[in-house]
Design a protein around this motif. Sequence first.
Motif, mmCIF file in Angstrom:
data_model
loop_
_atom_site.group_PDB
_atom_site.id
_atom_site.type_symbol
_atom_site.label_atom_id
_atom_site.label_comp_id
_atom_site.label_asym_id
_atom_site.label_seq_id
_atom_site.Cartn_x
_atom_site.Cartn_y
_atom_site.Cartn_z
ATOM 1 N N GLY A 271 0.788 -1.231 0.000
ATOM 2 C CA GLY A 271 0.000 0.000 0.000
ATOM 3 C C GLY A 271 0.817 1.276 0.000
ATOM 4 O O GLY A 271 0.485 2.234 0.717
ATOM 5 N N TYR A 272 1.862 1.322 -0.801
ATOM 6 C CA TYR A 272 2.660 2.542 -0.860
ATOM 7 C C TYR A 272 1.813 3.730 -1.315
ATOM 8 O O TYR A 272 0.942 3.612 -2.178
ATOM 9 C CB TYR A 272 3.819 2.371 -1.843
ATOM 10 N N GLY A 273 2.106 4.865 -0.746
ATOM 11 C CA GLY A 273 1.488 6.103 -1.193
ATOM 12 C C GLY A 273 2.381 7.270 -0.821
ATOM 13 O O GLY A 273 3.091 7.216 0.185
ATOM 14 N N SER A 274 2.383 8.311 -1.618
ATOM 15 C CA SER A 274 3.194 9.479 -1.314
ATOM 16 C C SER A 274 2.432 10.729 -1.710
ATOM 17 O O SER A 274 1.490 10.677 -2.511
ATOM 18 C CB SER A 274 4.540 9.432 -2.048
ATOM 19 N N ALA A 275 2.862 11.856 -1.137
ATOM 20 C CA ALA A 275 2.156 13.097 -1.413
ATOM 21 C C ALA A 275 3.047 14.296 -1.122
ATOM 22 O O ALA A 275 3.851 14.263 -0.193
ATOM 23 C CB ALA A 275 0.892 13.189 -0.554
ATOM 24 N N PRO A 276 2.895 15.380 -1.923
ATOM 25 C CA PRO A 276 3.512 16.655 -1.567
ATOM 26 C C PRO A 276 2.651 17.334 -0.516
ATOM 27 O O PRO A 276 1.420 17.159 -0.489
ATOM 28 C CB PRO A 276 3.495 17.424 -2.888
ATOM 29 N N LEU A 277 3.263 18.114 0.360
ATOM 30 C CA LEU A 277 2.529 18.711 1.467
ATOM 31 C C LEU A 277 2.764 20.223 1.507
ATOM 32 O O LEU A 277 3.765 20.695 2.040
ATOM 33 C CB LEU A 277 2.987 18.086 2.795
ATOM 34 N N PRO A 278 1.861 21.023 0.942
ATOM 35 C CA PRO A 278 1.967 22.472 1.111
ATOM 36 C C PRO A 278 1.665 22.822 2.568
ATOM 37 O O PRO A 278 0.664 22.379 3.129
ATOM 38 C CB PRO A 278 0.892 23.016 0.163
ATOM 39 N N MET A 279 2.533 23.596 3.191
ATOM 40 C CA MET A 279 2.476 23.766 4.644
ATOM 41 C C MET A 279 2.375 25.235 5.056
ATOM 42 O O MET A 279 2.780 26.135 4.332
ATOM 43 C CB MET A 279 3.733 23.169 5.281
ATOM 44 N N GLY A 280 1.858 25.415 6.256
ATOM 45 C CA GLY A 280 1.942 26.701 6.919
ATOM 46 C C GLY A 280 1.276 27.858 6.215
ATOM 47 O O GLY A 280 1.717 29.000 6.325
ATOM 48 N N GLY A 281 0.193 27.585 5.477
ATOM 49 C CA GLY A 281 -0.505 28.666 4.795
ATOM 50 C C GLY A 281 0.291 29.282 3.667
ATOM 51 O O GLY A 281 0.074 30.453 3.323
ATOM 52 N N ALA A 282 1.202 28.508 3.046
ATOM 53 C CA ALA A 282 2.081 29.040 1.999
ATOM 54 C C ALA A 282 1.399 29.058 0.641
ATOM 55 O O ALA A 282 1.965 28.635 -0.369
ATOM 56 C CB ALA A 282 3.367 28.229 1.938
ATOM 57 N N VAL A 283 0.163 29.542 0.602
ATOM 58 C CA VAL A 283 -0.569 29.709 -0.648
ATOM 59 C C VAL A 283 -1.264 31.063 -0.626
ATOM 60 O O VAL A 283 -1.570 31.608 0.433
ATOM 61 C CB VAL A 283 -1.625 28.595 -0.867
ATOM 62 N N SER A 284 -1.492 31.602 -1.792
ATOM 63 C CA SER A 284 -2.260 32.840 -1.916
ATOM 64 C C SER A 284 -3.479 32.578 -2.792
ATOM 65 O O SER A 284 -3.590 31.533 -3.433
ATOM 66 C CB SER A 284 -1.398 33.960 -2.507
ATOM 67 N N ASN A 285 -4.392 33.543 -2.817
ATOM 68 C CA ASN A 285 -5.665 33.404 -3.534
ATOM 69 C C ASN A 285 -6.465 32.231 -2.971
ATOM 70 O O ASN A 285 -6.812 31.291 -3.687
ATOM 71 C CB ASN A 285 -5.439 33.236 -5.036
ATOM 72 N N VAL A 286 -6.751 32.299 -1.689
ATOM 73 C CA VAL A 286 -7.487 31.224 -1.024
ATOM 74 C C VAL A 286 -8.986 31.497 -0.983
ATOM 75 O O VAL A 286 -9.744 30.704 -0.422
ATOM 76 C CB VAL A 286 -6.965 30.985 0.410
ATOM 77 N N ALA A 287 -9.435 32.596 -1.572
ATOM 78 C CA ALA A 287 -10.871 32.895 -1.549
ATOM 79 C C ALA A 287 -11.212 33.882 -2.651
ATOM 80 O O ALA A 287 -10.368 34.656 -3.125
ATOM 81 C CB ALA A 287 -11.276 33.467 -0.195
ATOM 82 N N GLY A 288 -12.478 33.845 -3.054
ATOM 83 C CA GLY A 288 -13.047 34.817 -3.969
ATOM 84 C C GLY A 288 -14.374 35.284 -3.408
ATOM 85 O O GLY A 288 -14.693 35.045 -2.238
ATOM 86 N N ARG A 289 -15.199 35.881 -4.230
ATOM 87 C CA ARG A 289 -16.446 36.466 -3.701
ATOM 88 C C ARG A 289 -17.333 35.425 -3.035
ATOM 89 O O ARG A 289 -17.911 35.678 -1.986
ATOM 90 C CB ARG A 289 -17.203 37.177 -4.826
ATOM 91 N N ASN A 290 -17.441 34.239 -3.641
ATOM 92 C CA ASN A 290 -18.351 33.243 -3.056
ATOM 93 C C ASN A 290 -17.699 31.875 -2.930
ATOM 94 O O ASN A 290 -18.382 30.862 -2.843
ATOM 95 C CB ASN A 290 -19.634 33.132 -3.892
#
Length: 418
Positions: A271-290
């Motif tokens: 059952g191998y699995g791997s993933a990248p992990l964006p951490m600590g709120g290191a993203v922008s544009n997390v919302a729009g009008r609705n």
Amino acid sequence: MTTDPQTDVVRTDVLVVGAGPGGSSAAIHLARLGRDVLLVDGAEFPRDKACGDGLTPRAVAELQTLKLDHILEGGPVNKGLRGHGFGRSLMLPWNGPHLPKHGSAIARTVLDNALRDAALDAGATGLDGHKAVDVELTGGRLTTVLLRGRDGTVRVEAEHVIVADGGKSHLGRLLGRAWHKETVFGVASRAYATSPMADDPWITSHLELRDESGRMMGGYGWVFPLGNGLVNVGAGTLATSKRPANINLRKLTEEYARQRRDEWQLGELTGYGSAPLPMGGAVSNVAGRNWMLIGDAAACINPLNGEGIDYALETGRLAAEHIVESGARPDFTASWPAELYAEYGEAFSIARRLGILITHERLLAMSGPIGMRIPAIMAVAFRVMGNLVTPEDSDVVARAWRTAGRASLRLDRRRPFH
């Protein structure tokens, strides 16, 4: 939810894209409040997700808030962390003053399916096997999400959209989400193995993680007992765009399992699995009008331990509350990033800074032995690394952590969620 019989258009009050812990949490809260909710996932349930499967006391507390902690009945109950490294071992009990004194571990095939079922039981409508592939925006509002399944496409029109489709967040990218990798991020791999110690009451972590060449890695390896004769075994490492991990994750996990095989009497890895992990709120544009991003899609993952389930459950609840409190025609563009920032900004900022230090192998090699020799230091480290400081805490550690977070924010070139 209503369907136009003349077309393939579905209309709903709230569309939730992603039926993991974050999306299901949001759907449960909203459906219980009588909202019309469509919960969509690109996979067909039950489905797996690459994860360590561990639940901190903070995640357990959120399941209690949902009145769904019965999901954990019959599963493992862990007391805390058995930490190893630099020639020493420490037993570190869970130590959040306002949190449960136990954690758990449950395979995501079980947890996610149970949470999705709870959302459907609460009144949400489920649609799995449909991936969000395109969007239409009008005047800044997300008016339509196009879903593609095996049998064709479905157009969904919704008043509100919650994006909970994971760290890669395809829908988030369509809406302009950007992941900023100059700060710390994680990569991790896990597998399953049989073990006669599958009911051990402690999760185990090795802070001195080394690859097959003996090189120290800025991360940790883990063995999380799942009960029923199985353990989750894996390894994760931290990186930045300037200091990429440059590691074969599967080989790292295999090497870590080899090092632990005799101790845990591990069977063959499956059952191998791997993933990248964006951490600590290191993203922008997390919302729009609705629309708004939550959980892994919003990089709500702890930079110090890779944990994301507790944040997913919490941000699902916060998103539901945000929608309810915002009225009929809200604008989330500024209000949702501000709420995430207020909730997690301080902790994420200082955790990101500390995480970057961990990517310096020499610094880790010097500081690790010092910390492991002083149990009091490691107890404090375990508390902050385990996301066990809550808003209700007013002790010295909590106050110092918040002070450090505020100082760190003043130094940030890019604040969390901006």
